[in-house]
Design a protein around this motif. Structure first.
Motif, PDB file in Angstrom:
ATOM      1  N   LEU A 140      -4.374  -5.317  -3.072  1.00 22.04           N
ATOM      2  CA  LEU A 140      -4.880  -4.339  -3.575  1.00 22.04           C
ATOM      3  C   LEU A 140      -6.876  -4.459  -3.649  1.00 22.04           C
ATOM      4  O   LEU A 140      -7.119  -3.789  -3.959  1.00 22.04           O
ATOM      5  N   ALA A 164      -7.506   0.713   0.914  1.00 25.27           N
ATOM      6  CA  ALA A 164      -6.800   0.304  -0.928  1.00 25.27           C
ATOM      7  C   ALA A 164      -8.053   1.125  -1.800  1.00 25.27           C
ATOM      8  O   ALA A 164      -6.760   1.364  -2.843  1.00 25.27           O
ATOM      9  N   LEU A 187       0.792  -1.811   0.244  1.00 26.71           N
ATOM     10  CA  LEU A 187       0.083   0.035   0.227  1.00 26.71           C
ATOM     11  C   LEU A 187       0.740   1.022  -0.060  1.00 26.71           C
ATOM     12  O   LEU A 187       0.528   2.552  -0.495  1.00 26.71           O
ATOM     13  N   CYS A 219      -4.507   2.912  -7.106  1.00 29.59           N
ATOM     14  CA  CYS A 219      -4.796   1.262  -7.805  1.00 29.59           C
ATOM     15  C   CYS A 219      -4.404   0.878  -9.024  1.00 29.59           C
ATOM     16  O   CYS A 219      -3.954   0.240 -10.190  1.00 29.59           O
TER      17      CYS A 219
END
Length: 112
Positions: A55, A61, A21, A66
């Motif tokens: 993810l 997330a 992350l 992403c």
């Protein structure tokens, strides 16, 4: 049962998730990186698939960029048609085969 020397402990998995992350949060606008590069940076080079799972399944997330993570060939995630739109809105270009132009947009931070 086969012995997996690179199997993570629960603590290692937690650290891996946090590292993934943190790395994704650093990907600059208009750039992409790969699941494999993230796995290398997190210290587990053979765990690219686990990057994708992290993810997808980690709460929070979705607030990270992403959409800037693609596979090594520049393909976007299957079943996520909005990913391409988000990338194009940032100026990321795609080749005629639908893959990100990795020569122009690949972000490779120090350590890879």
């Amino acid at each position: 049962m086969k012995d997996y020397p690179d199997r993570m402990t629960a603590e290692q998995a937690r650290k891996f998730g946090k590292d993934v992350l943190d790395i994704v949060a650093q990907i600059p606008r208009g750039m992409v990186t790969t699941y494999g590069h993230i796995a290398v940076l997190a210290g587990w080079p053979s765990h690219a698939r686990m990057v994708g799972r992290t993810l997808r399944y980690t709460p929070g997330a979705a607030s990270l960029p992403c959409h800037r993570v693609v596979n090594k060939e520049g393909r976007t995630a299957p079943g996520w048609s909005r990913q391409r739109t988000l990338l194009e809105e940032e100026g990321v270009t795609f080749k005629s085969n639908g893959h990100v132009d990795m020569q122009r947009h690949l972000w490779e931070p120090e350590g890879i």
